[in-house]
Design an enzyme around this catalytic site. Structure first.
Site, PDB file in Angstrom:
ATOM      1  CG  ASP B 529     118.552  31.540 117.586  1.00 55.57           C
ATOM      2  OD1 ASP B 529     117.687  31.279 116.747  1.00 55.57           O
ATOM      3  OD2 ASP B 529     118.467  32.465 118.393  1.00 55.57           O
ATOM      4  CG  ASP B 748     118.615  34.770 121.706  1.00 57.98           C
ATOM      5  OD1 ASP B 748     118.165  33.924 120.925  1.00 57.98           O
ATOM      6  OD2 ASP B 748     118.260  35.956 121.698  1.00 57.98           O
ATOM      7  CG  ASP B 752     117.243  29.281 120.337  1.00 53.92           C
ATOM      8  OD1 ASP B 752     116.885  28.822 119.249  1.00 53.92           O
ATOM      9  OD2 ASP B 752     117.478  30.475 120.548  1.00 53.92           O
TER      10      ASP B 752
END
Lengths: 49, 885
Positions: B529, B748, B752
């Protein structure tokens, strides 16, 4: 050696007693936290009110 | 801070240490002539409390524990929501003696001194009976008399001690794990007692082998051994039979199966032999086997339980209270989040997170949705705009009319997606289990062979030798190989701040395709990410063009302004000032200016325009800071150089801010989400280990491209603008196509979470949202990506250790099987071989170099301090869910 017939069962009884104590201690949570008591023993020298 | 107007006499500015935490006191905060200096208000508050309570011994204890002092953070809240009936129903237990108890998760408890302090709570708050801390979990159990005290009073006292309390969440999961651990411990105790006594008796029997022993006594010994062994196999050993029957029913191979076969054959033949007085009995081997295998499982479970508890306790940092208000100027009351209903008006303070989906009713601010969408730039909201639950208010206080709560919110819907993703992830067949099938078949075949070879001496001897083979080759070492290697690895990883929730994660990460040539097409892939993972997730000054002094003036103009841009400029200014101090005191004038600027410069006639910027008069000069449009309107067209820089910043995906002094634009500041310092090195390490690195982000493609280009990640491996659903789909597709090659996801945010749950291994980074922690297999406790590379490397080494263990124990088994077939085995030989095999596995596991500190990654591990408890340190940063301080 016939004393064995008394001593061995006696030993087994002692094992059973120790195990009972252990199981009691486990159920009371004495083994839940093995880290903090070690530290607490170092600092815990004044009595609580 | 009563500094004199004339700073020339210097003695007051000699460096001083904070009386509480020992850090250097910033010059601006030095109090001339004061005996005790403090680096912050939190330290002062805690120090005064300790002094008032006579708790000065805290400092002696902290010194004795060699624990570094830390700046105390005091939230200063009143914690009234702790007394709310809704809170009580969730977190408070009524005990039989009329007392109440509650578990609180504390921030910043590390050492003996913290333990001593928080367990003195009863002396500070009348009515509190007892407080007991679990140091490893940072969990405090408070018991109090509800007639004499309230929990909020205890919470306020803890807060003023510098240990902000949070109600401990996920209590039922923690209780279930604890109950399971206690059951395991009881089984282990019983198995140990049986094994110990059977061994004593066996020693007597083996001694009798070489001398004379009364057959009656030998029979007595064997009967008692039988009783103890049958107890061990039938009670603690029943877990293996249950596991074996489950494996048989599901048709999947499990290590319990060969273990159960060995135990059953040995016990049945031993019982028959003892009753009929024929053949050999392997009671000592059997009971030791049960004990050793249970021991391996227990230590692993204990380690995993701690990891799982630690990660779930981080959920406690997510704010559980909201401030309910009645009107635009009502200060409001704190209530548990569960009390919030549709139509309520809630106050979201600056820095706080929004408790429920809603519409802004009063105020305007900037909100940070990075945990929800991956967007790195804060969005400006004002009256009438929708705001989602979980977004963090980075600007001025907002009053929000609630439109949806709990499950109905966007976060609630995403959590259902996570559950769905977690359900369809295929379980892996662990290496030891894969071997177990071959093992069982081979052992049974060899047993049949042994029977056939020795049949000519009579069925009793033939069966005796076959049973001996089954007992001796019973996969004790095989059963210990994985748990021990994994336990050691997880323990060492935890010390480095990597919390692994399941032992399988390590094997999953290190797995490869088996035996197909096409497998080479798929390299193991790691999907990163962007916002908050590769980058810090917070707006920061990335670049500056023009007069460097503009930063100082901008920071002054933006002083006390609640806006992410203002904060980023102030942070950059502080860092720059710190650097200039650190590089020496040659520039005395600059130094003086530094300590002056914080407090003593007058900023007057300040106007702030929402969505525009700030204009103020500093030292008689008119400073304008803000968006290009706003500053241009005030100061005209900038110089060529600055206009070019401004365009360049915009092209790089940065937010440009202009600074004008007395009507002339002197500098352009580029703000963006800065890339973490260790990102590039960590990605290089991952690549050198054969991993393909990709970016999967919810942020705009242009920003993703900028970050990807900076890190050398190719255009085909950069994916921006992905919704949570798109991330999930992408991870699923990659995982299914990869056919066993790991596809790991690092993230995080809430956005996600579903992808983390679906990936072969999900890794949540430091400061992630609760949802991502819950969905991931691994949580990194220190900021940065170094932990990801460490984890990949550690898992590879762990798998190598497991393989080594398996080979050694299989080697012993091969020798033992050969001895059995040759007919030279006896219970004594078995009793020697089996423990040696297990002991070598134990020794190998402890020696395995999994998760050792490498020189290259040591820096990042040191980044947030040498610490004993990674969880506390994580808690210290309190980034979870943007929790308000």
């Amino acid at each position: 050696m016939s004393v064995l017939y008394i001593v061995l069962p006696l030993a087994l009884l002692m094992v059973a007693a120790a195990l009972t104590a252990f199981v009691w201690a486990v159920r009371c949570g004495q083994f839940d936290d093995l880290d903090t008591p070690a530290v607490r023993a170092v600092v815990d020298d004044d009595a609580l009110p | 801070m009563t500094r004199g107007a004339d700073p020339a006499p210097a003695p007051a500015t000699t460096p001083a240490e904070c009386a509480h935490c020992g850090a250097e006191v910033p010059r601006g905060l030095l109090v001339p002539g004061a005996e005790k200096q403090f680096c912050c208000q939190g330290c002062r508050c805690v120090h005064e409390l300790l002094g008032a309570c006579g708790f000065d011994r805290y400092y002696a204890l902290r010194e004795a524990a060699e624990a570094p002092g830390r700046a105390a953070r005091v939230a200063g809240r009143d914690y009234l929501e702790f007394d709310d009936p809704a809170f009580e129903a969730l977190h408070v237990r009524r005990e039989r003696d009329g007392l109440c108890s509650a578990d609180l998760f504390l921030e910043d408890v590390h050492c003996a001194a913290c333990l001593w302090l928080v367990e003195r709570l009863a002396r500070v708050v009348p009515g509190v009976i007892e407080s007991r801390l679990d140091l490893r979990r940072s969990l405090l159990r408070v018991r109090w008399d509800p007639l004499r005290a309230r929990l909020s009073a205890a919470a306020r006292a803890l807060d003023r001690m510098g240990h902000a309390p949070h109600p401990a969440r996920a209590a039922s999961a923690r209780r279930a794990r604890r109950a399971e651990e206690r059951r395991q411990l009881v089984r282990l105790g019983v198995a140990g007692a049986c094994a110990g006594n059977v061994m004593l008796l066996a020693l007597a029997l083996y001694a009798g082998l070489f001398g004379t022993m009364d057959p009656a006594h030998a029979a007595l010994f064997r009967w008692i051994s039988m009783g103890l062994s049958v107890t061990a196999v039938a009670w603690p050993g029943s877990v293996f039979f249950r596991g074996a029957s489950a494996a048989l029913r599901s048709g999947r191979m499990h290590l319990d199966l060969p273990i159960a076969v060995g135990l059953a054959a040995g016990t049945l033949w031993g019982v028959a032999g003892t009753i009929l007085n024929i053949g050999e009995a392997y009671f000592d081997s059997l009971s030791v086997l049960v004990f050793a295998l249970l021991m391996g499982r227990y230590v692993q479970q204990r380690q995993l339980r701690w990891s799982a508890d630690s990660v779930e306790l981080l959920f406690s940092l997510t704010p559980t209270s909201a401030t309910l208000v009645k009107s635009s100027d009502d200060p409001g009351i704190a209530v548990p989040i569960e009390r919030i209903a549709r139509g309520d008006l809630v106050l979201v303070a600056a820095g706080g997170s929004i408790p429920a989906d809603g519409v802004v009713a009063f105020g305007s601010s900037a909100i940070d949705r990075s945990l929800l969408t991956g967007e790195s730039l804060p969005a400006t909201v004002s009256v009438g705009d929708e705001v989602p639950a979980g977004a963090v208010n980075r600007g001025a206080p907002l009053r929000v009319r609630v439109t949806a709560t709990g499950e109905e919110t966007r976060i609630g819907r995403l959590m259902r997606l996570v559950e769905e993703a977690a359900r369809d992830r295929a379980p892996i067949v662990r290496l030891a289990d894969r071997l177990a099938g071959w093992f069982a078949v081979t052992a049974l075949a060899l047993a049949a062979l042994t029977t056939a070879i020795w049949w000519h001496l009579g069925p009793a001897i033939a069966i005796d030798r076959a049973v001996a083979l089954l007992v001796v080759t019973c996969p004790c070492g095989l059963g210990l190989a994985t748990p021990l290697a994994v336990t050691v690895a997880i323990g060492r990883a935890a010390r480095r701040g990597i919390l692994i929730k399941g032992g399988e994660a390590l094997e999953r990460l290190a797995s490869r395709t088996r035996g197909d040539d096409e497998g080479r097409r798929f390299r193991p892939t790691i999907l990163l990410d962007k916002t908050g993972t590769i980058t810090t997730g917070r707006l920061a000054v990335v670049d500056l063009a023009g007069d460097p002094d503009a930063l100082r003036l901008a920071a002054l103009a933006e002083r006390d302004v609640d806006h992410p841009v203002a904060e980023a400029i102030r942070v950059a200014r502080r860092a720059a000032a710190h650097d200039s101090r650190a590089t020496g005191r040659t520039d005395a004038g600059g130094d003086r200016r530094n300590c002056l600027e914080e407090r003593d410069v007058d900023v007057i006639d300040r106007h702030a325009v929402v969505g525009g910027g700030v204009s103020a008069l500093i030292d008689g000069r008119r400073i304008v800071v803000g968006s290009p449009g706003f500053v241009r309107r005030a100061a005209g067209v900038p110089m060529q150089r600055i206009a070019e820089a401004e365009r360049e910043f915009a092209a790089r995906g940065l937010t440009p801010v202009l600074v004008a002094v007395d009507g002339r634009i002197t500098a352009a500041i580029g703000l963006g989400d800065s890339i973490r310092a260790d990102a590039s090195a960590s990605i290089a390490r991952l690549r050198s280990m054969g991993w393909r690195v990709e970016i999967l982000s919810g942020d705009h493609q242009s920003v993703v491209d900028r970050v990807g280009a900076a890190l050398g990640i190719g255009t085909d491996a950069r994916r921006g603008g992905a919704t949570p659903e798109a991330k999930l789909e992408y991870v699923r597709a990659r995982r299914d196509a990869a056919d066993g090659v790991p596809v790991a996801m690092v993230g995080d945010g809430v956005n996600d979470a579903a992808a983390l749950a679906a990936a072969t291994v999900g890794i949540a980074v430091h400061g992630g949202a609760e949802a991502s922690l819950a969905a991931a297999d691994v949580h990194l406790g220190s900021p940065g990506l170094a932990g990801v590379a460490d984890l990949v490397e550690g898992s590879r080494r762990t798998l190598a250790a497991i393989r080594r263990n398996l080979i050694v124990s299989l080697g012993y088994n091969a020798i033992a099987a050969w001895l059995c077939i040759a007919g030279v085995i006896s219970p004594l030989v078995a009793a020697i071989i089996m423990p040696i095999s297990s002991l070598s596995v134990v020794a190998l596991s402890l020696r395995a170099r999994t998760f050792e500190v490498r020189a290259s990654s040591a820096g990042s591990a040191r980044e947030d301090g040498r610490r004993a408890a990674p969880v506390s340190a994580t808690a210290a940063s309190a980034g979870i869910g943007g929790s308000a301080r």
